[in-house]
Design a protein around this motif. Structure first.
Motif, PDB file in Angstrom:
ATOM      1  N   ALA A 194      37.466  24.435  61.282  1.00  0.00           N
ATOM      2  CA  ALA A 194      36.419  23.822  61.728  1.00  0.00           C
ATOM      3  C   ALA A 194      35.188  24.863  62.276  1.00  0.00           C
ATOM      4  CB  ALA A 194      36.802  22.870  63.030  1.00  0.00           C
ATOM      5  N   LEU A 195      35.682  25.987  62.837  1.00  0.00           N
ATOM      6  CA  LEU A 195      34.856  27.005  63.148  1.00  0.00           C
ATOM      7  C   LEU A 195      34.135  27.521  61.718  1.00  0.00           C
ATOM      8  CD1 LEU A 195      36.712  29.205  65.683  1.00  0.00           C
ATOM      9  CD2 LEU A 195      34.242  28.427  65.793  1.00  0.00           C
ATOM     10  N   SER A 196      34.810  27.567  60.686  1.00  0.00           N
ATOM     11  CA  SER A 196      34.210  28.099  59.468  1.00  0.00           C
ATOM     12  C   SER A 196      33.125  27.079  58.929  1.00  0.00           C
ATOM     13  CB  SER A 196      35.444  28.065  58.290  1.00  0.00           C
ATOM     14  OG  SER A 196      34.973  28.508  57.062  1.00  0.00           O
ATOM     15  N   PHE A 197      33.539  25.903  58.945  1.00  0.00           N
ATOM     16  CA  PHE A 197      32.417  24.767  58.481  1.00  0.00           C
ATOM     17  C   PHE A 197      31.157  24.812  59.599  1.00  0.00           C
ATOM     18  CE2 PHE A 197      30.427  20.775  58.107  1.00  0.00           C
ATOM     19  CZ  PHE A 197      30.564  20.568  56.976  1.00  0.00           C
ATOM     20  N   LEU A 198      31.640  25.112  60.850  1.00  0.00           N
ATOM     21  CA  LEU A 198      30.284  25.082  62.029  1.00  0.00           C
ATOM     22  C   LEU A 198      29.581  26.420  61.588  1.00  0.00           C
ATOM     23  CD1 LEU A 198      29.268  23.870  64.496  1.00  0.00           C
ATOM     24  CD2 LEU A 198      30.480  25.749  65.756  1.00  0.00           C
ATOM     25  N   LYS A 199      30.107  27.352  61.299  1.00  0.00           N
ATOM     26  CA  LYS A 199      29.294  28.626  60.900  1.00  0.00           C
ATOM     27  C   LYS A 199      28.409  28.227  59.489  1.00  0.00           C
ATOM     28  CE  LYS A 199      32.308  31.923  63.084  1.00  0.00           C
ATOM     29  NZ  LYS A 199      33.046  33.135  63.043  1.00  0.00           N
ATOM     30  N   ALA A 200      29.124  27.803  58.644  1.00  0.00           N
ATOM     31  CA  ALA A 200      28.338  27.534  57.257  1.00  0.00           C
ATOM     32  C   ALA A 200      26.906  26.754  57.651  1.00  0.00           C
ATOM     33  CB  ALA A 200      29.294  27.045  56.491  1.00  0.00           C
ATOM     34  N   ALA A 201      27.403  25.458  58.405  1.00  0.00           N
ATOM     35  CA  ALA A 201      26.113  24.536  58.577  1.00  0.00           C
ATOM     36  C   ALA A 201      25.123  25.195  59.442  1.00  0.00           C
ATOM     37  CB  ALA A 201      26.958  23.261  59.298  1.00  0.00           C
ATOM     38  N   TRP A 202      25.640  25.924  60.548  1.00  0.00           N
ATOM     39  CA  TRP A 202      24.935  26.608  61.260  1.00  0.00           C
ATOM     40  C   TRP A 202      23.813  27.556  60.730  1.00  0.00           C
ATOM     41  CZ3 TRP A 202      27.246  29.204  66.302  1.00  0.00           C
ATOM     42  CH2 TRP A 202      26.277  29.437  67.357  1.00  0.00           C
ATOM     43  N   SER A 203      24.558  28.376  59.818  1.00  0.00           N
ATOM     44  CA  SER A 203      23.787  29.559  59.402  1.00  0.00           C
ATOM     45  C   SER A 203      22.833  28.780  58.232  1.00  0.00           C
ATOM     46  CB  SER A 203      24.579  30.446  58.394  1.00  0.00           C
ATOM     47  OG  SER A 203      25.069  29.719  57.317  1.00  0.00           O
ATOM     48  N   PHE A 204      23.187  27.622  57.658  1.00  0.00           N
ATOM     49  CA  PHE A 204      22.066  27.264  56.513  1.00  0.00           C
ATOM     50  C   PHE A 204      20.835  26.464  57.257  1.00  0.00           C
ATOM     51  CE2 PHE A 204      20.433  23.835  53.980  1.00  0.00           C
ATOM     52  CZ  PHE A 204      20.360  24.571  52.692  1.00  0.00           C
ATOM     53  N   TRP A 205      21.386  25.855  58.541  1.00  0.00           N
ATOM     54  CA  TRP A 205      20.394  25.249  59.444  1.00  0.00           C
ATOM     55  C   TRP A 205      19.168  26.313  59.980  1.00  0.00           C
ATOM     56  CZ3 TRP A 205      19.379  25.729  64.884  1.00  0.00           C
ATOM     57  CH2 TRP A 205      18.547  24.604  65.492  1.00  0.00           C
ATOM     58  N   THR A 206      19.719  27.538  60.263  1.00  0.00           N
ATOM     59  CA  THR A 206      18.784  28.602  60.656  1.00  0.00           C
ATOM     60  C   THR A 206      18.249  29.113  59.663  1.00  0.00           C
ATOM     61  OG1 THR A 206      20.668  29.878  61.011  1.00  0.00           O
ATOM     62  CG2 THR A 206      19.955  28.925  62.851  1.00  0.00           C
ATOM     63  N   PHE A 207      18.800  29.280  58.460  1.00  0.00           N
ATOM     64  CA  PHE A 207      18.142  29.609  57.328  1.00  0.00           C
ATOM     65  C   PHE A 207      16.912  29.166  56.847  1.00  0.00           C
ATOM     66  CE2 PHE A 207      17.907  29.222  52.620  1.00  0.00           C
ATOM     67  CZ  PHE A 207      17.413  30.580  52.164  1.00  0.00           C
ATOM     68  N   ILE A 208      16.941  27.649  56.833  1.00  0.00           N
ATOM     69  CA  ILE A 208      15.981  26.739  56.636  1.00  0.00           C
ATOM     70  C   ILE A 208      14.684  27.002  57.533  1.00  0.00           C
ATOM     71  CG2 ILE A 208      15.208  24.536  56.605  1.00  0.00           C
ATOM     72  CD1 ILE A 208      16.813  25.245  54.119  1.00  0.00           C
ATOM     73  N   ALA A 209      15.268  27.162  58.730  1.00  0.00           N
ATOM     74  CA  ALA A 209      14.037  27.650  59.880  1.00  0.00           C
ATOM     75  C   ALA A 209      13.258  28.991  59.552  1.00  0.00           C
ATOM     76  CB  ALA A 209      14.765  27.436  61.091  1.00  0.00           C
ATOM     77  N   GLN A 210      13.976  29.773  58.765  1.00  0.00           N
ATOM     78  CA  GLN A 210      13.259  31.189  58.321  1.00  0.00           C
ATOM     79  C   GLN A 210      12.282  31.002  57.391  1.00  0.00           C
ATOM     80  OE1 GLN A 210      16.732  33.798  57.520  1.00  0.00           O
ATOM     81  NE2 GLN A 210      15.880  35.078  59.350  1.00  0.00           N
TER      82      GLN A 210
END
Length: 347
Positions: A194-210
């Motif tokens: 679940a942590l692995s999935f969370l980090k993936a979603a988190w990094s994409f969400w923040t990547f879009i913000a960049q």
């Protein structure tokens, strides 16, 4: 001349007559959930073909969160350092549209990260990291939580926790011929997966913000079935549901299209997917052969096709119009129909 990716994709052939085209880049059509067994259907090959078509026109457009394959096809590392970049910013000002959405989503990722770490250690979150708080007018949650970590006495527990925080500074995605991929951890315990999935979603969400320059993205998400089935701990299922919901929300506020390709039905009914494609399932939370479901679907030709072993046949459902289409979906030769787009523009 390089052709635009903003063109319909022909994904299947209607059983009665004609082709099924998906206007995938248009906001109203940008949410597609595909449900079906990975082995018994063409689901995975279909999504690969879609991604290859889009990548052929724009190598920067496609991202995957996947646990369905190894990393043998990688062509190079694609590190994202976006999580900590977003954490450096304060909460948006009061007059910022959807300010509360951003605040809640950023806080969700940070607190879920701590919750999963605490679950892994068999501890309460407040016991894991006492005094974890942040100053929203100056920073994001992880910055404040990091200060609480610094105040802890030196111990193996603090060292382990510091390593977990450090893992957020760079999230490794990999370049492949089908786009950029984050390969999920499928060998650890449920919390690690679940942590692995969370980090993936988190990094994409923040990547879009960049992003400073507009870019059409296609995000393909293949969540592990074992994190979604009814017998999974509700805490983990809730985190998975919210993470997918946030990725879904990106399709409403950015130029992102989401394909959720899953072997489970949860949490699709609770989320805003206009288009849903159903293939045959196995060992899932959705049994199409259940008499109640079979009667509700009421498409005898669908079941006759599956009985003949035609695993490329599926049902496409449009929630906006209520229409259902029976089609043979392509596992190859998914292509753009530029002529259809030009015809519609001319009308």
């Amino acid at each position: 001349m390089v052709k635009s990716i903003e063109s319909p994709l022909v994904v299947g052939d209607l059983v009665n007559e004609g082709e099924l085209a998906w206007f995938w880049w248009v906001e109203e059509h940008s949410r597609l959930a595909i449900v079906g067994d990975n082995q018994k259907t063409v689901k995975r090959r279909m999504t690969k073909s879609i991604s290859q078509s889009v990548v052929s026109r724009d190598p920067n457009a496609v991202y995957w969160i996947t646990g369905e394959e190894d990393q043998s096809s990688v062509q190079g590392i694609h590190p994202l350092e976006s999580i900590m970049w977003v954490e450096e910013f304060p909460d948006p000002p009061e007059d910022f549209e959807d300010r509360h959405v951003f605040i809640n989503q950023r806080l969700f990722f940070a607190t879920s990260f701590l919750n999963l770490l605490a679950r892994k250690k068999g501890m309460d979150r407040r016991e894991l990291l006492p005094g974890a708080s942040y100053r929203g007018h100056m920073e994001g949650p992880i910055i404040g939580f990091g200060r609480a970590l610094e105040r802890m006495e030196e111990s193996p527990h603090k060292t382990w926790l510091a390593e977990q925080f450090d893992s957020l500074t760079q999230i490794d995605w990999y370049k492949t011929q089908e786009g950029f991929k984050y390969h999920l951890n499928r060998s650890g315990d449920l919390e690690e997966r679940a942590l692995s999935f969370l980090k993936a979603a988190w990094s994409f969400w923040t990547f879009i913000a960049q992003q400073d320059v507009p870019q059409q993205f296609l995000l393909i998400v293949e969540p592990p079935k074992e994190l979604l089935l009814p017998d999974v701990d509700p805490g983990i299922r809730d985190i998975m549901k919210e993470a997918i919901s946030i990725l879904n929300y990106l399709t409403e506020v950015t130029t992102t299209t989401l394909i959720l390709s899953s072997e489970a039905f949860f949490p699709i009914p609770e989320l805003n997917f206009r288009h849903k494609l159903f293939f045959e399932t196995a060992n899932s939370d959705l049994d199409f052969w259940d008499p109640v479901n079979r009667e509700s679907i009421d498409i005898p030709d669908l079941y006759r096709s599956w009985e003949r072993g035609e695993n490329e046949v599926g049902m496409w459902e449009d929630a906006a119009t209520g229409e259902r289409y029976l089609a043979r979906f392509r596992e190859a030769e998914i292509a753009f129909d530029d002529e259809l787009l030009e015809q519609m523009k001319a009308e």
